[in-house]
Design an enzyme around this catalytic site. Structure first.
Site, PDB file in Angstrom:
ATOM      1  CD  GLU A 210      -2.705   1.198   2.590  1.00  0.00           C
ATOM      2  OE1 GLU A 210      -2.455   0.394   3.516  1.00  0.00           O
ATOM      3  OE2 GLU A 210      -3.642   2.041   2.643  1.00  0.00           O
ATOM      4  CG  ASP A 288      -8.916   0.600   2.567  1.00  0.00           C
ATOM      5  OD1 ASP A 288      -8.924  -0.375   3.344  1.00  0.00           O
ATOM      6  OD2 ASP A 288      -7.908   1.328   2.414  1.00  0.00           O
TER       7      ASP A 288
HETATM    8  N1  ADE Z   1      -6.950  -0.362   8.447  1.00  0.00           N
HETATM    9  C1  ADE Z   1      -8.021   0.265   7.942  1.00  0.00           C
HETATM   10  N2  ADE Z   1      -7.735   0.772   6.737  1.00  0.00           N
HETATM   11  C2  ADE Z   1      -6.451   0.438   6.469  1.00  0.00           C
HETATM   12  C3  ADE Z   1      -5.589   0.647   5.379  1.00  0.00           C
HETATM   13  N3  ADE Z   1      -5.955   1.330   4.291  1.00  0.00           N
HETATM   14  N4  ADE Z   1      -4.331   0.160   5.451  1.00  0.00           N
HETATM   15  C4  ADE Z   1      -3.937  -0.516   6.529  1.00  0.00           C
HETATM   16  N5  ADE Z   1      -4.715  -0.738   7.588  1.00  0.00           N
HETATM   17  C5  ADE Z   1      -5.973  -0.279   7.550  1.00  0.00           C
HETATM   18 ZN    ZN Z   2      -7.444  -1.906   4.002  1.00  0.00          ZN
END
Ligand code: ADE
Ligand code: ZN
Length: 347
Positions: A210, A288
């Site tokens: 990410e 998300d």
């Molecule tokens: N918890 C909630 N959203 C998240 C994200 N985008 N990345 C990592 N942990 C998370």
């Molecule tokens: Zn996530």
């Protein structure tokens, strides 16, 4: 399957196609579906003080510069969840949105450590969420399952204890994931707890790539044996990794509005979803944390397609991928994919 083009039509029907197409959602943190209005009403119901005077003021605080700046507010928001009914109400509100977005199947993440650390029992968390999932099936016709996520900023020992606490409810969730602050907390930190989860027959997913480097995606695959990668958008920086993801058909659960709001990409037009699809990866579109990032799954589809060169052909691939990447059983998957084909054959 036909090739789709709407170029000859005066009005673009693609937004309606995207909104109406059957889809699965595979990357939704239920605590991230907690809308400011529900935060305020739960705070009042449970007598919890929150450091904001209005829904508008809280919403104004949703200006993030990176993942951590979001997580700080997200964990604070979750502090209003106390009773089993609170978990039910949160999940039910999301499931109604999912139904409205033509989601036929959803695999919902939850973060038990956020609650057990405040003295809320695992039983209340899991039973409240599971009851909402059961009602979604009977009352909405939406198939909904749960995935327990470990918080990677905490220790592996804490994760092992959390798994132990969840054992009485083993049948109420289908898999485990890894989320929270990525950089500095590589997947291999959790090798033992994920090995134990595999022995228990749980499905394995992990957030990786990410904000973190491709190396974290490699270790999610090779150390944790993740069946899906959550986000994974940094994989484009590593050609060998892209080849591996394509060859093994490891799905990526991509979340465009999240990536925009957390500054992973400067604009949606620069998002790499199209590049991932064109490289043959099984990419999917997901929300998300929809209450924080400005939209549920259909908003993610609509805004991303409006900002990029994605076509009706990509829409079909994404709808199909969403079910292919799911942990639905083979016959359920077949029925979902048939529904996608029938939908696109009819347009
Ligand atoms: N918890 C909630 N959203 C998240 C994200 N985008 N990345 C990592 N942990 C998370
Ligand atoms: Zn996530």
């Amino acid at each position: 399957m036909n090739n789709f083009s709407f170029d000859h039509l005066p009005v673009d029907p693609l937004p309606a196609v995207l909104a109406g197409m059957p889809k699965a959602e595979l990357h939704i943190h239920i605590e991230g579906s907690l809308e400011p209005e529900l935060i305020f009403s739960l705070a009042q119901r449970n007598g919890i003080a929150i450091p904001y005077t209005s829904v508008e003021e809280l919403r104004k605080a949703y200006a993030f510069s990176n993942l951590q700046s979001f997580l700080d507010i997200y964990y604070a928001g979750a502090s209003v969840l106390i009773r089993e009914q609170d978990f039910y109400d949160m999940a039910w509100a999301y499931l109604l949105k999912a139904k409205a977005d033509n989601v036929l199947h959803t695999e919902i993440f939850f973060d038990p450590q956020t609650h057990t650390a405040r003295g809320v029992s695992m039983e209340k968390v899991v039973k409240g969420l599971h009851r909402a999932c059961a009602d979604a099936r009977t009352q909405l016709g939406v198939s909904a399952t749960l995935i327990l996520c470990f918080l990677r900023h905490l220790s592996e020992k804490d994760a092992l204890e959390t798994l132990e606490q969840a054992m009485p409810y083993r049948d109420l969730f289908i898999g485990v994931g890894l989320d929270s602050s990525e950089v500095g907390h590589p997947p291999e930190k959790f090798a033992r707890v994920f090995a134990r989860c595999r022995e228990l027959g749980l499905h394995i997913v992990a957030h990786a790539g990410e904000e973190g480097p491709p190396a974290y995606v490699w270790s999610a695959l090779d150390v944790l044996h993740a069946e899906r990668i959550d986000h994974g958008v940094q994989s484009v920086k590593d050609a060998a990794l892209m080849a591996r993801l394509a060859k093994d058909r490891i799905p990526l659960t991509v979340c465009p509005l999240s990536n925009l709001k957390l500054c992973v990409f400067p604009t949606l037009a620069q998002h790499n979803l199209g590049a991932l699809l064109d490289a043959g990866l099984v990419a999917t579109v997901n929300s998300d944390d929809p209450a924080y990032f400005g939209g549920y799954v259909n908003d993610n589809y609509l805004q991303t397609f409006a900002a990029t060169r994605l076509t009706a052909q990509h829409a079909y691939t994404l709808a199909r991928n969403s079910f292919e990447a799911s942990f639905a059983d083979a016959s359920q998957k077949r029925r979902f994919i048939d529904a996608v084909d029938a939908y696109f054959d009819a347009i």
